[in-house]
Scaffold this active site. Structure first.
Site, PDB file in Angstrom:
ATOM      1  N   GLN A  75       0.828  -1.208   0.000  1.00  0.00           N
ATOM      2  CA  GLN A  75       0.000   0.000   0.000  1.00  0.00           C
ATOM      3  C   GLN A  75       0.865   1.262   0.000  1.00  0.00           C
ATOM      4  OE1 GLN A  75      -3.076   0.653  -0.556  1.00  0.00           O
ATOM      5  NE2 GLN A  75      -3.637  -1.490  -0.778  1.00  0.00           N
ATOM      6  N   SER A  76       1.998   1.208  -0.688  1.00  0.00           N
ATOM      7  CA  SER A  76       2.927   2.335  -0.692  1.00  0.00           C
ATOM      8  C   SER A  76       2.346   3.554  -1.420  1.00  0.00           C
ATOM      9  CB  SER A  76       4.214   1.899  -1.389  1.00  0.00           C
ATOM     10  OG  SER A  76       5.003   3.023  -1.693  1.00  0.00           O
TER      11      SER A  76
END
Ligand SMILES: *Cc1c(COP(=O)(O)O)cnc(C)c1O
Length: 338
Positions: A75-76
């Site tokens: 989920q960068s």
């Protein structure tokens, strides 16, 4: 401007707004609170990585590169903003993501996919293995005749830090224009690139603003502080060719480990509560991985009287709100506090 000679590209919407938070100020009964909206930089829902990427992609294009490779968690926000700016400049983007490929692509990962980035999962959290995978991808692209530019985790390099030195200059211009005097900035700190860049700006402008970094994973704060002092020192060298001993500045770099919780990307109860408070007092969305933890820390410091009632505190919103959509289970109505 001292940064004018460094290559940078357009992309982020700048300057970002600086606005009052009157209802949160009233609720907490402490210092005057404002918010710097770096969640509003554009670039596929925005965030702090946009400012670093403007300089990093500037450097990549100057070096004749045609692809960007970087890494992060699934989920960068950094990877999502890299995918967006890469698309804007017609660059191929390869993202190396830690962990297992989820059955359904959601939130930031969904956006990476829509933005056309190539996503490679490496099922490990060990930094060396992730770096080795990045290097493998770079070699693959070179074999295919490409010229990739590798961006370090979170863009936390000296070139990336120029983005937040520039942000501090923008900010000081804004507060001067509004005739505000700001005592403190509070933000979420991960790799330290953003806070290091703001401190670099502080150093160049010689301001008295104190920056408080709320850590988002349980690590040794002194290691992070040293790293940030190193960023300031390297930045000063690059920009004005002066030598500063990192040891001489580390004393004024603040990193708080107290609000990180058990692990990176694990939303603490204080973080969940902070997300609701921001939403319900100011209509503002903060995220479960970074900015929620930072607001939790800011509220705690205010409640403990660490900031005076006559002081002004700015929450530096670094973005991350798309990540919220991967945490829907934390906010179902049965959990609501009313
Ligand atoms: C990456 C990120 C941070 C931390 O920035 P660093 O430069 O790595 O310290 C903070 N907030 C959000 C939303 C981020 O995506």
């Amino acid at each position: 401007m001292q940064l004018g000679r460094f290559a940078r590209v357009d992309g982020p919407f700048l300057p970002t707004p600086l606005v009052e938070m009157p209802r949160l100020t009233e609720l907490l009964g402490g210092p005057r609170l404002l918010i710097k909206r770096d969640d509003n930089t554009g670039l596929a829902f925005g965030g702090n990585k946009s400012r670093k990427l403007a300089f990093l992609v500037g450097d990549a294009l100057q070096k004749g590169c045609d692809a960007l490779i970087t890494s992060g968690g699934p989920q960068s926000n950094h990877c999502r903003q890299t995918a967006a700016i890469g698309a804007m400049y017609g660059l191929r983007v390869v993202l190396v993501l830690r962990g297992e490929e989820p059955p359904l692509r959601q939130a930031n990962l969904l956006l990476d996919t829509i933005l056309g980035a190539e996503v490679v999962f490496v099922n490990t959290t060990a930094a060396e293995e992730v770096n080795a995978a990045v290097e493998r991808e770079a070699q693959r692209l070179r074999r295919e005749g490409g010229n990739p530019y590798v961006i370090a985790l979170g863009g936390a390099t000296t070139i990336g830090a120029l983005g937040h030195a520039d942000a501090m200059m923008e900010f000081v211009g804004q507060i001067n224009e509004k005739r505000l005097s700001v005592d403190h900035i509070v933000l979420a700190t991960g790799s330290g690139g953003t806070q290091g860049g703001l401190e670099l700006g502080n150093q160049l402008l010689n301001t008295k603003i104190q920056v408080h970094g709320m850590m988002v994973s349980p690590r040794d704060p002194d290691v992070l502080r040293e790293r940030m002092a190193g960023i300031v020192s390297a930045g000063v060298k690059m920009i004005i060719q002066e030598d500063i001993d990192p040891a001489s500045i580390i004393g004024r770099i603040n990193a708080y480990p107290d609000y990180a919780g058990p692990d990176y990307a694990v939303a603490t109860p204080g973080c969940i509560e902070a997300i609701r408070i921001m939403a319900r007092t100011e209509g503002l969305i903060v995220d479960p991985v970074y900015t929620g933890k930072a607001v939790d820390g800011m509220i705690d410091l205010i409640r403990r009287g660490e900031f005076g009632k006559d002081e002004t505190v700015v929450f530096w919103h670094t973005g991350g709100s798309p990540g919220l959509f991967a945490y829907a289970d934390h906010f179902q109505p049965t959990d609501a506090v009313g």
